[in-house]
Design an enzyme around this catalytic site. Structure first.
Site: not given
Ligand code: ACO
Length: 429
Positions: A305, A363
């Site tokens: 998140h 979620d």
């Molecule tokens: N699985 C594996 N790796 C992950 C995940 C995941 N679910 N989420 C983040 N990471 C990693 C990224 O690859 C990144 O790695 P890096 O630093 O080596 O590049 C690091 O963790 C940071 O992640 P970001 O994508 O930069 O974080 P951001 O804050 O931009 O994104 C998000 C947050 C979109 C929720 C992301 O964690 C994600 O895509 N999760 C899966 C989708 C999801 O569950 N969305 C629901 C959110 S809650 C809602 O909307 C109600």
């Protein structure tokens, strides 16, 4: 003495006021920076930028806490009802008994939609995703209720907000019924908000629908958990759309559109699909390995998140609700639930997830719960949208009452071609 930050640019110092919130990080006010220095700030994805002042929801991402108008969200989920929360978000206070009666009666008596909207639905292809229908029909409310679209009229703002809370569930149920080819079911004012939504979704005209109270209570909780979450993508979209002065129904439909994406409201559907794809506890290590592989686009859906760097407090309530629903169904040993529990356990001990502070988000368990209650995956995001309408209208109202409100107009760092000479087609080889 008021606090300030100093930014030094080309040997010149600029004082930037620091504004304190009631709780949480202070902000550096950069609104005059461009006028004073000719420089913009760059913050893709708004990771360090507060787009507005708000007094609706506060999230402490490090502690994993969320508050609606100062009340802990998990307490509200346990002890109040969704319509109380809508009132709380909109007015700032929990309703008194009299206010509660007036408000819930007003919502109850406005659940029907204009009969001609049925014809509008008929224009869609059968089998359309309910969100595809909803993004349009919510905007179309402005065509059906033109008497409440003047955003400068306080009373009209109130009427349109109540209309949306009352009618969006009806539209969501209609979108579902249409997509599966069943007749629309009219609202029943003898039922409460969630019971009514369930009978419009699952009822058929040929028999009386019997509401399962465990499920309707679970749905009410799910709605509370999804009601608001400060300046997330869809709420910010609503604010930005509304900042142009467009009518409320059009602004809220912009929120629906943004929410539909798999990284936002669509994640619950994606999380359930992922758990089903994993299928068995024995396959988990392979998927965890893939999630950690930079060259593999696979992510653990329902994990991570932008704000929570601790366990999402909504996920905790959701996890319990999931257990309640599966227990009611006598499915405590559900295979998908077992995969979810084990996946959560493994990921929470894995260095990659620990270091990046990736915890289950709301979620992760919501898809399993909603699916067990009989909702198809295509209805997960519409359900989220029904609940989030409460937050969207509250932010929309707050924006209008904010004396600092101006049209939203971000700037950019231009990296394209410098001005160049135009050559007419005849001169281009
Ligand atoms: N699985 C594996 N790796 C992950 C995940 C995941 N679910 N989420 C983040 N990471 C990693 C990224 O690859 C990144 O790695 P890096 O630093 O080596 O590049 C690091 O963790 C940071 O992640 P970001 O994508 O930069 O974080 P951001 O804050 O931009 O994104 C998000 C947050 C979109 C929720 C992301 O964690 C994600 O895509 N999760 C899966 C989708 C999801 O569950 N969305 C629901 C959110 S809650 C809602 O909307 C109600």
């Amino acid at each position: 003495m008021s606090k300030k930050a100093i930014i030094s640019l080309d040997g010149q110092n600029f004082d930037l006021p620091i504004i304190e919130g009631s709780v949480g990080p202070d902000v550096i006010d950069i609104s005059k920076l461009y006028a004073q220095s000719g420089k913009f700030t760059l913050d893709p994805g708004f990771t360090s930028t507060a787009s507005c002042q708000s007094s609706i929801t506060y999230i402490d991402g490090d502690k994993g806490e969320c508050y609606y108008r100062g009340y802990p969200m998990d307490v509200l989920a346990e002890k109040s009802s969704f319509l109380e929360i809508v009132h709380l978000l909109w007015t700032g206070s929990l309703p008194t008994k009299a206010e509660w009666y007036e408000y819930s009666e007003a919502i109850k008596t406005h659940t029907m939609v204009h009969e001609q909207m049925k014809t509008f639905f008929n224009g869609f292809r059968r089998g359309s995703h309910p969100m595809a229908i909803l993004t349009s029909v919510v905007a179309a409310l402005s065509a059906f209720y033109p008497d409440s679209i003047d955003v400068n009229d306080l009373e009209q703002r109130q009427i349109s907000a109540r209309r949306m809370i009352a009618k969006v569930p009806t539209l969501a149920a209609m979108a579902y019924k249409y997509s599966i080819g069943q007749p629309f079911i009219y609202p029943d004012n003898n039922l409460d908000y969630c019971e009514n939504f369930m009978q419009m979704t699952f009822g058929v005209p040929t028999e009386k629908y019997k509401v399962n109270k465990v499920f309707s209570k679970a749905l009410d909780k799910i709605f509370i958990l999804h009601a608001d979450h400060e300046q997330n993508a869809s709420t910010s979209t609503v604010r930005l759309a509304a900042s142009s002065g467009v009518n409320p129904f059009a602004s809220i439909s912009a929120g629906f559109t943004s929410l539909w994406g798999p990284l936002h409201g669509g994640a619950n559907e994606a999380a359930l699909n992922m758990l089903k794809e994993i299928g068995d506890v024995k396959n988990i290590p392979e998927y965890v390995k893939r999630a950690k592989d930079k060259n593999d686009p696979f992510k653990l859906m329902g994990f991570g998140h932008r704000v929570y760097k601790n366990y999402d407090p909504r996920a905790k309530v959701m996890q319990k609700t999931c257990h309640d629903v599966l227990e009611e169904l006598g499915r405590k040993d559900d295979k998908i639930l077992q995969v979810a529990i084990e996946l959560e356990k493994i990921a929470l001990q894995d260095d990659y997830f620990v270091e990046k502070k990736l915890y289950p988000n709301i979620d992760f368990y919501s898809g399993i719960t909603l699916s067990a209650m009989g909702f198809p995956a295509t209805m997960f995001t519409p359900l989220f949208a029904v609940a989030r309408t409460a937050g969207w209208i509250a932010h929309w109202k707050e924006m209008y009452l904010d004396p600092q409100n101006r049209i939203g107009r971000p700037r950019q760092l231009y990296i394209g071609e410098k001005p160049r000479q135009f050559l007419e087609l005849k001169d281009r080889d």
